[in-house]
Design an enzyme around this catalytic site. Sequence first.
Site, PDB file in Angstrom:
ATOM      1  N   ASP A  46       0.866  -1.169   0.000  1.00  0.00           N
ATOM      2  CA  ASP A  46       0.000   0.000   0.000  1.00  0.00           C
ATOM      3  C   ASP A  46       0.911   1.230   0.000  1.00  0.00           C
ATOM      4  O   ASP A  46       2.093   1.143   0.366  1.00  0.00           O
ATOM      5  CB  ASP A  46      -0.882  -0.029   1.254  1.00  0.00           C
ATOM      6  CG  ASP A  46      -1.662   1.254   1.452  1.00  0.00           C
ATOM      7  OD1 ASP A  46      -2.341   1.682   0.509  1.00  0.00           O
ATOM      8  OD2 ASP A  46      -1.577   1.819   2.557  1.00  0.00           O
ATOM      9  N   ASP A  48      -0.266   4.988   0.881  1.00  0.00           N
ATOM     10  CA  ASP A  48      -0.568   6.031   1.856  1.00  0.00           C
ATOM     11  C   ASP A  48      -0.339   5.564   3.285  1.00  0.00           C
ATOM     12  O   ASP A  48      -0.957   4.603   3.748  1.00  0.00           O
ATOM     13  CB  ASP A  48      -2.006   6.490   1.691  1.00  0.00           C
ATOM     14  CG  ASP A  48      -2.271   7.065   0.304  1.00  0.00           C
ATOM     15  OD1 ASP A  48      -1.295   7.380  -0.391  1.00  0.00           O
ATOM     16  OD2 ASP A  48      -3.450   7.193  -0.070  1.00  0.00           O
TER      17      ASP A  48
END
Length: 292
Positions: A46, A48
């Site tokens: 991922d 963020d």
Amino acid sequence: MTPEKSRRPLDLQQRSTLAGEAAAASADVEAALATPADPTAAAFFDVDNTMMQGASIFHLARGLHRRKFFTTREIASAAWKQAYFRIVGVEDPDHVASTRASALSFICGHTVEELQELGEEIFDEAMAHRIWPGTRALAQMHLDEGQRVWLVTAAPIEIAQIIARRLGLTGALGTVAEHVDGVYTGRLVGDMLHGPAKGEAVKALAEREGLDLGACSAYSDSYNDLAMLSLVGGPCAINPDARLRAYARQQGWRVRDYRTGRKAARAGLMAAAVAGAATGAVAAGAAVRRRR
């Protein structure tokens, strides 16, 4: 239960599958063409608050705002709505539908080439110095072991690919905005690459690339990414929110926290709010048209 309500779960699954397949099909795989030392294993990160401090989509939106793509009022209004829904945990179906329909519409009429060029500039000015060294080192560890490494994010695929290329990774999966003849239409292909859609994207990529998900790893900060984390044999919570931290400990998953000067539990709530605000920032194009 009305027929309309009974169809909603299926509609969500269809949108998630479509978004996942579109993201996998749009993945930057140039670096994957050479046969890796470990062809069946890969790692999925991922972006963020996992690979990067803060939300990449917010940094993108702020950079585009500086370049007059949309107004301060428009970005602030949508950001607040998304932050509220993330914290309270209640979303109105009509609002979700309208947000989905308007997400990324602020680039309607702009070209893919234009967004890519501006994305390079915005990465240099707002993202490069926000990469978490610890997470970057984990990605490099997988590369050194001969594995391929992909980013998996709700950010537009064009920006995700820029981040991956700058970090020397294999490629990226991201939200796919529809474009015709190189010009954005303001619509999405499927849905935002978020939650269940991330799991669908990873499954589609694994099937296409011949990956053994049991030999793969995945990294995220968010409980919302359980669909992706639960697919692989080596899940790891990075800078986790409170729910993911608790779940990871219960499951015996690895946990890494690279944040400093803050308590993880408090940071988890704030990260959720920021991520929601960032998604709202991108959806701020609801009333925006290309500025000439």
